[in-house]
Design an enzyme around this catalytic site. Sequence first.
Site, PDB file in Angstrom:
ATOM      1  N   ASP A  14       0.847  -1.208   0.000  1.00 18.47           N
ATOM      2  CA  ASP A  14       0.000   0.000   0.000  1.00 18.47           C
ATOM      3  C   ASP A  14       0.883   1.258   0.000  1.00 18.47           C
ATOM      4  O   ASP A  14       0.837   2.044   0.937  1.00 18.47           O
ATOM      5  CB  ASP A  14      -0.938  -0.010   1.223  1.00 18.47           C
ATOM      6  N   ASP A  19       6.918   1.115   2.062  1.00 21.27           N
ATOM      7  CA  ASP A  19       6.684   0.111   1.014  1.00 21.27           C
ATOM      8  C   ASP A  19       7.583   0.450  -0.178  1.00 21.27           C
ATOM      9  O   ASP A  19       8.252  -0.430  -0.742  1.00 21.27           O
ATOM     10  CB  ASP A  19       5.233   0.162   0.502  1.00 21.27           C
ATOM     11  N   ASN A  43      -2.524   2.435   3.675  1.00 16.89           N
ATOM     12  CA  ASN A  43      -1.955   3.760   3.974  1.00 16.89           C
ATOM     13  C   ASN A  43      -2.814   4.873   3.384  1.00 16.89           C
ATOM     14  O   ASN A  43      -2.900   5.968   3.947  1.00 16.89           O
ATOM     15  CB  ASN A  43      -0.529   3.860   3.407  1.00 16.89           C
ATOM     16  N   THR A 127       3.363  -6.016   2.323  1.00 16.15           N
ATOM     17  CA  THR A 127       3.757  -4.949   3.244  1.00 16.15           C
ATOM     18  C   THR A 127       2.591  -4.013   3.550  1.00 16.15           C
ATOM     19  O   THR A 127       2.800  -2.855   3.923  1.00 16.15           O
ATOM     20  CB  THR A 127       4.952  -4.157   2.660  1.00 16.15           C
ATOM     21  N   PHE A 168      -0.568  -1.414  12.631  1.00 15.71           N
ATOM     22  CA  PHE A 168      -1.475  -0.894  11.601  1.00 15.71           C
ATOM     23  C   PHE A 168      -1.909  -1.944  10.567  1.00 15.71           C
ATOM     24  O   PHE A 168      -3.116  -2.124  10.328  1.00 15.71           O
ATOM     25  CB  PHE A 168      -0.807   0.307  10.895  1.00 15.71           C
ATOM     26  N   ASN A 169      -0.953  -2.634   9.929  1.00 17.33           N
ATOM     27  CA  ASN A 169      -1.325  -3.540   8.822  1.00 17.33           C
ATOM     28  C   ASN A 169      -2.274  -4.641   9.287  1.00 17.33           C
ATOM     29  O   ASN A 169      -3.144  -5.076   8.530  1.00 17.33           O
ATOM     30  CB  ASN A 169      -0.078  -4.198   8.211  1.00 17.33           C
ATOM     31  N   HIS A 241       9.926   0.128   8.446  1.00 18.69           N
ATOM     32  CA  HIS A 241       9.204  -1.141   8.610  1.00 18.69           C
ATOM     33  C   HIS A 241       9.302  -2.080   7.391  1.00 18.69           C
ATOM     34  O   HIS A 241       9.829  -3.183   7.484  1.00 18.69           O
ATOM     35  CB  HIS A 241       7.723  -0.864   8.866  1.00 18.69           C
ATOM     36  N   ASP A 242       8.698  -1.628   6.282  1.00 20.04           N
ATOM     37  CA  ASP A 242       8.459  -2.568   5.173  1.00 20.04           C
ATOM     38  C   ASP A 242       9.725  -3.122   4.519  1.00 20.04           C
ATOM     39  O   ASP A 242       9.737  -4.300   4.110  1.00 20.04           O
ATOM     40  CB  ASP A 242       7.560  -1.913   4.117  1.00 20.04           C
TER      41      ASP A 242
HETATM   42  C1  BDR Z   1       3.085  -0.347   8.566  1.00 12.60           C
HETATM   43  O1  BDR Z   1       2.017   0.592   8.469  1.00 12.60           O
HETATM   44  C2  BDR Z   1       2.164   1.383   7.308  1.00 12.60           C
HETATM   45  O2  BDR Z   1       1.879   2.719   7.570  1.00 12.60           O
HETATM   46  C3  BDR Z   1       3.581   1.181   6.837  1.00 12.60           C
HETATM   47  O3  BDR Z   1       3.651   1.263   5.409  1.00 12.60           O
HETATM   48  C4  BDR Z   1       3.935  -0.200   7.327  1.00 12.60           C
HETATM   49  O4  BDR Z   1       3.557  -1.176   6.388  1.00 12.60           O
HETATM   50  C5  BDR Z   1       3.804  -0.100   9.879  1.00 12.60           C
HETATM   51  O5  BDR Z   1       2.935  -0.280  10.956  1.00 12.60           O
HETATM   52 CA    CA Z   2       2.972  -0.622   4.093  1.00  3.96          CA
END
Ligand code: BDR
Ligand code: CA
Length: 316
Positions: A14, A19, A43, A127, A168-169, A241-242
């Site tokens: 996303d 990402d 996102n 991701t 979040f994901n 993160h990703d």
């Molecule tokens: C994840 O949430 C999204 O905002 C980022 O792209 C990442 O995949 C981190 O919590």
């Molecule tokens: Ca992401």
Amino acid sequence: MDKIKKRPIILDGDPGHDDAIGWVLAASADEFDIKAITTVAGNQTLEKVTYNARRIAALLHLDIEVAKGRNRPLCSDLIIAPNFHGETGLDGPELPEPDHELSPLSAPEMMAKVLKESEEKVTIITTGAQTNVAALLLSHPELKDRIEMISTMGGGLRNGNWTSGAEFNILVDPEAAYTVYHSGVKLQSCFLDVTERALVYPEDWDRIRSLNNPIAKVVAEWFDFFFIHVKSLGWSGATTHDPCAVMSLLHPEIFDIRDYYVDIELKGNYCRGATVADYNGRTGNKPNCACVVDLDREKFVDYLYEACKKYEGWEV
Ligand code: BDR
Ligand code: CA
């Protein structure tokens, strides 16, 4: 001499700054053969992240199809994250316009097509919310054994980031994550435990910027934007993160990876979307996830730098 076989990959996400940086890393890797990109709402709205994905594909000269996924999670309402990624979902540097038509296939159908056509089993790097992967597993269970591995960024074993319990994901689509974790497909997940330690500091992306090639410059500017909000939360570096979901496939030796049984909390007043690990094996369930929980940060940054260096002489 025999050519080394490349690992077939689907990038699902996303984009989203992190990402996008993960995809820069994936596209630079000689070990990977990227077969398709699929997008998922998260996102930002599906339309926005799909446009971003197509612009990233143009930036990276990826001659592959981009397919759009569902515009909402399996069971819940969509949550988006404009605070981190801006109104476009990828605010910051200017990017080239898409140079390929959008695929007429949906994301799960594109994944199914790649799985059917590939001689080798395919690795899916996801991701964002796991909506597309879950939809694939539900609609094409016969293709499970064509998947080499699902590598995800999602969840947190010690803590969440969107709520205390949930990352979040996973929070965007807990039922999708539940489907993936219960699918029996080989799974490796980069939890917040590792991604919040994958800190890239301003001096690190200034070093990347100094490479002075067009992709390194864009990556540095993505970090500039992404860090604005991350910094306001008290972080001294960008929580990258990703890219961990990509890097942990390329350089597993720099990560701490442990096998646990992990389940997804679907109910609860406060903990929906939490990823709960059975550290002591008390549930009697066999591990279903290679849990990536820590890393050698400096090597991570060095490999990211090396990846950006590969774009020397790149034309945009
Ligand atoms: C994840 O949430 C999204 O905002 C980022 O792209 C990442 O995949 C981190 O919590
Ligand atoms: Ca992401």
